[in-house]
Design a protein around this motif. Structure first.
Motif, PDB file in Angstrom:
ATOM      1  N   ARG A 112       0.855  -1.186   0.000  1.00 12.60           N
ATOM      2  CA  ARG A 112       0.000   0.000   0.000  1.00 12.60           C
ATOM      3  C   ARG A 112       0.890   1.235   0.000  1.00 12.60           C
ATOM      4  O   ARG A 112       1.832   1.312   0.804  1.00 12.60           O
ATOM      5  CB  ARG A 112      -0.897   0.045   1.250  1.00 12.60           C
ATOM      6  N   GLU A 114       1.511   4.210   1.353  1.00 19.77           N
ATOM      7  CA  GLU A 114       1.124   5.006   2.512  1.00 19.77           C
ATOM      8  C   GLU A 114       2.294   5.893   2.906  1.00 19.77           C
ATOM      9  O   GLU A 114       3.408   5.723   2.440  1.00 19.77           O
ATOM     10  CB  GLU A 114       0.825   4.096   3.718  1.00 19.77           C
ATOM     11  N   GLY A 119       5.530   0.988  12.164  1.00 17.10           N
ATOM     12  CA  GLY A 119       4.333   0.152  12.107  1.00 17.10           C
ATOM     13  C   GLY A 119       3.456   0.411  10.896  1.00 17.10           C
ATOM     14  O   GLY A 119       2.344  -0.112  10.809  1.00 17.10           O
ATOM     15  N   ARG A 120       3.913   1.226   9.973  1.00 17.11           N
ATOM     16  CA  ARG A 120       3.147   1.466   8.751  1.00 17.11           C
ATOM     17  C   ARG A 120       4.112   1.499   7.576  1.00 17.11           C
ATOM     18  O   ARG A 120       4.875   2.443   7.408  1.00 17.11           O
ATOM     19  CB  ARG A 120       2.371   2.788   8.851  1.00 17.11           C
ATOM     20  N   GLY A 121       4.116   0.439   6.806  1.00 12.50           N
ATOM     21  CA  GLY A 121       5.044   0.338   5.686  1.00 12.50           C
ATOM     22  C   GLY A 121       4.302   0.297   4.365  1.00 12.50           C
ATOM     23  O   GLY A 121       3.077   0.237   4.331  1.00 12.50           O
ATOM     24  N   PHE A 124       4.263  -4.787   3.638  1.00 12.41           N
ATOM     25  CA  PHE A 124       4.159  -5.351   4.980  1.00 12.41           C
ATOM     26  C   PHE A 124       3.573  -6.748   4.865  1.00 12.41           C
ATOM     27  O   PHE A 124       3.078  -7.135   3.809  1.00 12.41           O
ATOM     28  CB  PHE A 124       3.299  -4.454   5.884  1.00 12.41           C
ATOM     29  N   GLN A 126       1.044  -9.795   6.096  1.00 10.44           N
ATOM     30  CA  GLN A 126      -0.167 -10.195   6.817  1.00 10.44           C
ATOM     31  C   GLN A 126      -0.287 -11.713   6.843  1.00 10.44           C
ATOM     32  O   GLN A 126       0.109 -12.391   5.893  1.00 10.44           O
ATOM     33  CB  GLN A 126      -1.422  -9.639   6.131  1.00 10.44           C
ATOM     34  N   ARG A 257     -14.523  -0.038  10.305  1.00 11.91           N
ATOM     35  CA  ARG A 257     -13.492  -0.607   9.449  1.00 11.91           C
ATOM     36  C   ARG A 257     -13.323   0.204   8.153  1.00 11.91           C
ATOM     37  O   ARG A 257     -14.268   0.706   7.590  1.00 11.91           O
ATOM     38  CB  ARG A 257     -13.781  -2.077   9.086  1.00 11.91           C
ATOM     39  N   THR A 279      -3.414  -0.953  15.847  1.00 13.39           N
ATOM     40  CA  THR A 279      -4.263  -2.073  15.447  1.00 13.39           C
ATOM     41  C   THR A 279      -3.385  -3.197  14.909  1.00 13.39           C
ATOM     42  O   THR A 279      -2.704  -3.030  13.905  1.00 13.39           O
ATOM     43  CB  THR A 279      -5.274  -1.639  14.371  1.00 13.39           C
ATOM     44  N   ARG A 309       3.574  -5.222  12.825  1.00 12.98           N
ATOM     45  CA  ARG A 309       3.150  -4.545  14.069  1.00 12.98           C
ATOM     46  C   ARG A 309       3.198  -5.485  15.261  1.00 12.98           C
ATOM     47  O   ARG A 309       3.539  -5.080  16.364  1.00 12.98           O
ATOM     48  CB  ARG A 309       1.737  -3.981  13.916  1.00 12.98           C
TER      49      ARG A 309
HETATM   50  P1  ATP Z   1      -4.932   1.206   9.658  1.00 12.82           P
HETATM   51  O1  ATP Z   1      -6.187   1.807  10.185  1.00 12.82           O
HETATM   52  O2  ATP Z   1      -3.857   1.078  10.688  1.00 12.82           O
HETATM   53  O3  ATP Z   1      -4.461   1.830   8.382  1.00 12.82           O
HETATM   54  P2  ATP Z   1      -6.237  -0.810   8.081  1.00 12.82           P
HETATM   55  O4  ATP Z   1      -7.640  -0.703   8.467  1.00 12.82           O
HETATM   56  O5  ATP Z   1      -5.776  -0.150   6.830  1.00 12.82           O
HETATM   57  O6  ATP Z   1      -5.295  -0.319   9.300  1.00 12.82           O
HETATM   58  P3  ATP Z   1      -6.462  -3.636   7.451  1.00 12.82           P
HETATM   59  O7  ATP Z   1      -6.651  -3.393   6.017  1.00 12.82           O
HETATM   60  O8  ATP Z   1      -7.607  -4.053   8.272  1.00 12.82           O
HETATM   61  O9  ATP Z   1      -5.768  -2.334   8.105  1.00 12.82           O
HETATM   62  O10 ATP Z   1      -5.269  -4.674   7.653  1.00 12.82           O
HETATM   63  C1  ATP Z   1      -5.192  -5.581   8.754  1.00 12.82           C
HETATM   64  C2  ATP Z   1      -3.931  -5.358   9.569  1.00 12.82           C
HETATM   65  O11 ATP Z   1      -2.780  -5.258   8.733  1.00 12.82           O
HETATM   66  C3  ATP Z   1      -3.926  -4.054  10.348  1.00 12.82           C
HETATM   67  O12 ATP Z   1      -4.621  -4.195  11.544  1.00 12.82           O
HETATM   68  C4  ATP Z   1      -2.439  -3.829  10.575  1.00 12.82           C
HETATM   69  O13 ATP Z   1      -1.986  -4.603  11.679  1.00 12.82           O
HETATM   70  C5  ATP Z   1      -1.831  -4.368   9.318  1.00 12.82           C
HETATM   71  N1  ATP Z   1      -1.520  -3.264   8.384  1.00 12.82           N
HETATM   72  C6  ATP Z   1      -2.378  -2.587   7.581  1.00 12.82           C
HETATM   73  N2  ATP Z   1      -1.735  -1.655   6.868  1.00 12.82           N
HETATM   74  C7  ATP Z   1      -0.418  -1.743   7.226  1.00 12.82           C
HETATM   75  C8  ATP Z   1       0.772  -1.054   6.834  1.00 12.82           C
HETATM   76  N3  ATP Z   1       0.755  -0.102   5.912  1.00 12.82           N
HETATM   77  N4  ATP Z   1       1.945  -1.400   7.430  1.00 12.82           N
HETATM   78  C9  ATP Z   1       1.988  -2.381   8.357  1.00 12.82           C
HETATM   79  N5  ATP Z   1       0.912  -3.070   8.766  1.00 12.82           N
HETATM   80  C10 ATP Z   1      -0.275  -2.766   8.215  1.00 12.82           C
END
Ligand code: ATP
Ligand code: MG
Length: 418
Positions: A112, A114, A119-121, A124, A126, A257, A279, A309
């Motif tokens: 993504r 971003e 904690g935001r890459g 990343f 999942q 969400r 989260t 994370r």
């Molecule tokens: P946030 O509100 O933090 O942006 P999100 O709603 O975009 O989260 P989801 O799409 O539900 O996140 O993704 C599930 C999980 O994946 C998140 O809870 C988080 O732990 C992780 N995650 C999501 N985006 C990222 C990111 N850019 N970098 C690292 N971990 C991520």
């Protein structure tokens, strides 16, 4: 010459962090299997439309965060920002739920675009599951329990599980006009982003992190008061099941969400000490998704956990001891012993004991430093005297305690020590 760096927001995961990552992924996957889920691997890229439709064209992921490129064949492809849309695409394509439920798990990188932060890459990892084919609240309970068990198994403590139901489109068609009226009435106190969302996707104003928005939304009408009878029953049953299964949760009627295809159950796990990126996992039911992707009506529920994370949250609490990578470092006290060290290491490896040794001609002292750096549990020291007697010195790297044992007993001794 240019010295290259990894692209912004995409990081190299190096030891010992990589060991922690691997442990989290393995622990999750082992539990997924115990709960009856099977692995699915979908491509890293999909036709762009899979996400445009699956994530709703106006969602933040689609409008701002996708890595989209033109294929040489002319079509538009996108690196997957999410695992759910591809898995449901695959379930439709291969008719995976024709003979019953499809219970699938995945692990791997997501992409993504971003603004990178701790904690935001932009890349990343999942791990997640999708349970496709059943609308029963029982499977909602199973999925939520499974996520909670993964956190328990990796020993991430102090989590909060937030739970909500956002109803089905029928409930929302009653609720949304009420919400829109409220938002319009408070328009001047909302951020520009939230004002824009009033017409595009009013529910998502609840996702805003803006303090002024939060203040307004604290007074907003809530979806929980607008659930139809069958959505309310579904949610009640889920809550009763979770309580019976010993899962503690907090009702959060403002949890909507970020993704738009969710119906009914939504949930999120937050961890202490991670700041804004707190989260660690989230999920929900997506009964409308399959139809958006050209399939028939196909209910489903799943979650995705953010490995990076979780690793961040665990890192502070993880002892070096738990990240030990190597069973044994075999050290040679003399040049004559070097060949013996290689043979001993080879015999240990054949028995499944992980072993390494020095290849740089270093002194015994710096070999032991190397053993420490490799986080070896044990060091085996082989010297001239030991060679002559057929013995080795076994050193416990944690306690420093040393014993002399016959080389032939070594593999047995170390494999029984686990
Ligand atoms: P946030 O509100 O933090 O942006 P999100 O709603 O975009 O989260 P989801 O799409 O539900 O996140 O993704 C599930 C999980 O994946 C998140 O809870 C988080 O732990 C992780 N995650 C999501 N985006 C990222 C990111 N850019 N970098 C690292 N971990 C991520
Ligand atoms: Mg996000």
């Amino acid at each position: 010459m240019t010295r290259f760096q990894a692209p912004r927001g995409a990081s190299d995961i190096l030891p010992p962090r990589s060991v922690l990552h691997e442990t989290i992924v393995r622990t999750g996957e082992d539990l997924f299997k115990i709960f009856g889920y099977q692995r699915i691997e979908t491509p890293i890229f999909e036709q762009t439309e899979v996400f445009e439709r699956g994530l709703a064209a106006e969602s933040e992921i689609v409008t701002k965060q996708m890595y989209t490129f033109q294929d040489k064949g002319g079509g538009s492809l996108t690196l997957r920002p999410d695992g759910t849309a591809p898995v449901v695409r695959a379930a439709i394509q291969h008719d995976l739920s024709s003979t019953g439920m499809a219970k699938l798990y995945y692990s791997g990188p997501m992409f993504r675009h971003e603004r990178p932060q701790a904690g935001r890459g932009r890349q990343f990892t999942q791990i997640g599951v999708e349970a496709i084919g059943s609308a029963s609240p029982d499977i909602d309970a199973e999925v939520v329990v499974l996520a909670a068990k993964v956190f328990e198994a990796v020993r991430l403590e102090g989590l909060t599980l937030l739970l909500n139901s956002i109803g089905h489109p029928g409930c929302r068609s009653v609720y949304i006009p009420v919400l829109v009226d409220f938002l319009e009435a408070n328009r001047e106190n909302l951020s520009a982003d939230s004002r824009r969302r009033i017409t595009i996707n009013p529910l998502r104003t609840f996702d805003s992190k803006n303090a002024g928005d939060k203040k307004v939304l604290a007074q907003a009408p809530l979806i929980s008061d607008y659930l139809c009878g069958s959505c309310a029953d579904h949610f009640d049953t889920l809550q009763a099941l979770l309580s019976e299964l010993g899962v503690t949760f907090t009702l959060e009627p403002r949890l909507v969400r970020g993704l738009d295809y969710y119906t009914r159950t939504t949930f999120e796990f937050t961890a202490p000490g991670l700041g804004a990126q707190n989260t660690v996992g989230a999920g929900g039911r997506y009964d409308g998704l399959a139809e958006l992707l050209g399939g028939g009506a196909l209910p489903g529920i799943g979650f995705a956990l953010g490995v990076d994370r979780i690793a961040l949250a665990l890192e502070a609490a993880t002892e070096d001891e738990e990240l030990r990578g190597l069973d044994v470092f075999v050290a040679a006290a003399s040049d004559a012993a070097r060949k013996a060290a290689l043979l001993v290491a080879t015999r240990l490896r054949e028995r499944g004991v992980s072993a390494d040794l020095d290849f740089m001609g270093r002194s015994l002292r710096s070999q032991l430093t190397q053993a420490n750096r490799a986080k070896a549990r044990w060091a085996v020291v082989i010297g001239d005297r030991e060679l002559a007697e057929g013995n080795v010195t076994l050193r416990n790297m944690t306690t420093g305690e040393e014993t002399s044992i016959p080389e032939k007993d070594l593999a047995e001794r170390l494999s029984s020590h686990g």
